[in-house]
Design a protein around this motif. Structure first.
Motif, mmCIF file in Angstrom:
data_model
loop_
_atom_site.group_PDB
_atom_site.id
_atom_site.type_symbol
_atom_site.label_atom_id
_atom_site.label_comp_id
_atom_site.label_asym_id
_atom_site.label_seq_id
_atom_site.Cartn_x
_atom_site.Cartn_y
_atom_site.Cartn_z
ATOM 1 N N ASP A 200 0.837 -1.195 0.000
ATOM 2 C CA ASP A 200 0.000 0.000 0.000
ATOM 3 C C ASP A 200 0.872 1.245 0.000
ATOM 4 N N PRO A 201 0.438 2.292 -0.696
ATOM 5 C CA PRO A 201 1.229 3.527 -0.715
ATOM 6 C C PRO A 201 1.271 4.178 0.664
ATOM 7 N N LYS A 202 2.355 4.893 0.935
ATOM 8 C CA LYS A 202 2.498 5.630 2.185
ATOM 9 C C LYS A 202 2.286 7.113 1.908
ATOM 10 N N GLY A 203 1.638 7.796 2.847
ATOM 11 C CA GLY A 203 1.354 9.221 2.686
ATOM 12 C C GLY A 203 2.502 10.077 3.190
ATOM 13 N N VAL A 204 3.227 10.683 2.283
ATOM 14 C CA VAL A 204 4.369 11.536 2.630
ATOM 15 C C VAL A 204 3.853 12.904 3.075
ATOM 16 N N MET A 205 4.161 13.287 4.303
ATOM 17 C CA MET A 205 3.718 14.582 4.821
ATOM 18 C C MET A 205 4.800 15.632 4.578
ATOM 19 N N LEU A 206 4.438 16.643 3.794
ATOM 20 C CA LEU A 206 5.336 17.761 3.544
ATOM 21 C C LEU A 206 4.725 19.020 4.138
ATOM 22 N N SER A 207 5.536 19.741 4.889
ATOM 23 C CA SER A 207 5.057 20.966 5.529
ATOM 24 C C SER A 207 5.268 22.163 4.611
ATOM 25 N N HIS A 208 4.685 23.290 5.017
ATOM 26 C CA HIS A 208 4.936 24.535 4.273
ATOM 27 C C HIS A 208 6.423 24.868 4.320
#
Length: 614
Positions: A200-208
């Motif tokens: 399953d794909p992983k959700g990459v969290m990128l901040s401002h």
């Protein structure tokens, strides 16, 4: 060897991409920001008009109950409405969640469900229908907003234009300047789901902070090379971090006008219409252009072939001038001017590339031969390296410091270390905050001292340029204990104009084999020229001349590999691998596990036959 390369980052003036956009709207106002193609004409949209739509859509979102921290999905192809939705979402304090336009209903469902998106923006009816098919299992989803102005008789669906119109009546709900001032670097900006080649794909969290840092890093890396106003053609998916950074965030930061191609199938037509100064593409596009030019030359009259050959001799000498931004002088300058007039200018005009200052190639390695071909024509090809988890840019060649085959020097403020096992490790302000709702995967992704483990193998050459040699998880260990990176072999095989896809097999075996998908467009054209009659692709692939052609092509493109790294047997596949069949990711990467399982019998048959000499 354990080595680290570092440089310092310059001060960041804006705290978010939204801040950059709002400042550019004020500065540029009635100048064209983007252009979209309708029928046969490109229509401009000004910065002021874009700003007004962002304000209106943001106000509509707030009226619909969007609050800081919500997730808003964008399930669409590349178009200017994508930009508006992204910027409006960020101004409301929400994080957007891109979904590839080609994703299946099941793939879209996983992302919508895992992210708990409250709104989903879709491009057209096909994407809308995919979401409607799974909406009953998405309790968090409240509304579907479709970009195309189409009528869908469902209370859950509203058109983008209708949302804009309703938002215009409620502009008091959102003050763009106050909203962007409230954004902090730590605030979540986007969750980009990786392709998921092994699960399953992983959700990459990128901040401002991640995104604005990478914008500044690229500006610093290219110094004054981005001060010239560009006309950019956008066609890669904005769901991919490369196009999002290179064709969107960097574009607005440099006051660049962006024209949106209608579709990848109309790319050459759109290139001729826009005649851009820059674009981002994958290696396959450059390879197809290169092979098309070569084929046209082969079919031309003898005199033209001679002129082309002599012009190419001049072009090869031009590479060093272009790679180091040196001025051509003396006799060589005169020879180049003549070759340009007779050959190079015609090639570029026919492609719509006569104004190109540089083009970015990413997503995979580009053949040095093909890079040098374009550079010989005075078209700079810039290769770089990055990942979704790094916003994405880690390193890149510069227009005045190009080394074909390398992915350049690292960008400002980034630490890059090569582990004892050869893995590229990265630490910097552009590195993600983690994987969404997956603490275990986040912890696993970092070293104890905070370096992101890329999973890529690489090294620094003697000039300090980074080179990438493969993926750790893809390494083949033969029965003789030899470690082999299949990526390098596959990439080389796909330099052939007759090979579209290839997967090399050999883990635990005593020699390498390959599954090869032909480029049927080029192969069938070749068969017609050779007078080969065929009723189906299967019949064509069994023809003796075709087998001989592929044997010669494979031998040619793997000749520089050691004997143990050469493919000894191969099977030609009569159907391309596809995302729809679950064999490719949305970013067109091969799912090796799926291929190995699905074609296990074919693979075993290559090893059960009489073994070649190894």
């Amino acid at each position: 060897m354990n080595s680290t390369v570092r440089s310092e980052v310059h001060e960041i003036t804006e705290n978010s991409v939204c801040g950059i956009f709002l400042n550019r709207v004020k500065a540029n106002a009635d100048e064209p920001c983007v252009a979209y193609r309708k029928e046969d004409t490109f229509h401009d949209v000004t910065w002021r008009e874009m700003g007004d739509m962002v304000h209106s859509l943001g106000a509509w979102m707030i009226h619909e109950g969007v609050v800081r921290g919500d997730r808003i999905a964008i399930f669409s192809g590349t178009r200017y409405e994508w930009w508006i939705t992204d910027l409006a979402s960020l101004l409301t304090g929400a994080a957007d969640v891109p979904i590839y336009a080609t994703n299946t209903a099941h793939e879209a469902y996983y992302i919508l469900s895992h992210s708990a998106a409250c709104l989903c923006f879709t491009g057209d009816r096909e994407q809308t229908d995919k979401v409607l098919a799974v909406r009953d299992s998405l309790p968090a989803l409240r509304k579907i907003i479709v970009f195309d102005d189409i009528l869908i008789d469902d209370p859950m669906v509203i058109t983008f234009q209708k949302a804009i119109e309703e938002g215009r009546q409620r502009l008091d709900l959102l003050n763009p300047d106050s909203a962007q001032n409230a954004i902090t670097p730590r605030d979540l900006a986007t969750i980009i789901y990786t392709s998921g080649t092994t699960g399953d794909p992983k959700g990459v969290m990128l901040s401002h902070g991640n995104l604005i840092a990478n914008v500044r890093q690229v500006h610093d890396h290219y110094r004054n090379k981005l001060t010239i106003k560009h006309d950019f053609l956008s066609f890669l998916p904005l769901s991919h971090a490369l196009e999002r950074m290179g064709g969107y965030y960097l574009a607005i930061s440099t006051n660049t006008k962006v024209s949106f191609a209608r579709d990848i199938s109309t790319l050459l037509e759109d290139l001729k219409a826009v005649r851009p100064t820059s674009f981002v593409a994958v290696p396959r596009m450059f390879e197809k252009i290169y092979h098309a030019v070569q084929q046209r030359v082969r079919e031309s009259r003898k005199l033209r072939r001679i002129i082309f050959s002599r012009a190419m001799n001049v072009a090869r000498k031009n590479v060093e001038y272009l790679a180091h931004d040196r001025e051509r002088k003396g006799i060589f300058a005169l020879r180049y001017a003549l070759a340009h007039r007779l050959v190079f200018s015609r090639i570029k005009n026919n492609l719509g590339m006569e104004r190109i200052r540089f083009a970015v190639s990413g997503g995979n390695a580009l053949s040095g031969e093909i890079a040098r071909f374009f550079m010989g024509l005075d078209i700079r090809i810039i290769e770089g390296y990055g990942l979704t988890e790094t916003s994405p840019v880690v390193s890149a060649n510069r227009p005045d410091l190009i080394k074909p085959g390398a992915v350049g020097k690292i960008v400002q403020g980034t630490d890059v270390r090569i582990s004892p096992d050869g893995e590229i490790l990265i630490r910097g302000p552009q590195v993600m905050t983690g994987y969404y709702r997956d603490d275990a995967a986040t912890a696993e992704a970092f070293t104890d001292d905070g370096f992101f483990k890329t999973g890529d193998l690489g090294f620094f050459d003697n000039d300090g340029y980074l080179r990438v040699s493969g993926r750790i998880k893809d390494i083949i260990i033969t029965s003789g204990g030899k470690n082999i990176s299949p990526m390098n072999i596959e990439t080389n095989l796909m330099y052939s104009k007759y090979i579209e896809q290839a997967v090399v097999i050999g883990d635990g075996r005593n020699f390498l084999t390959a599954l090869v998908v032909p480029d049927f467009e080029n192969l069938e054209a070749w068969a017609v020229r050779e007078g080969i009659a065929f009723g189906s692709r299967k019949e064509l692939l069994l023809h003796e001349k075709v087998r001989s052609l592929f044997s010669d092509e494979i031998d040619h493109y793997q000749k520089d590999f050691s004997r143990v790294e050469q493919v000894k047997k191969y099977t030609l596949m009569d159907e391309p691998w596809s995302q729809e069949q679950g064999e490719l990711t949305p970013s067109m990467k091969v799912k090796r596990r799926v291929i190995n399982e699905r074609y296990a019998e074919i693979i075993e048959s290559m090893y059960n036959e009489k073994n070649p000499e190894v």
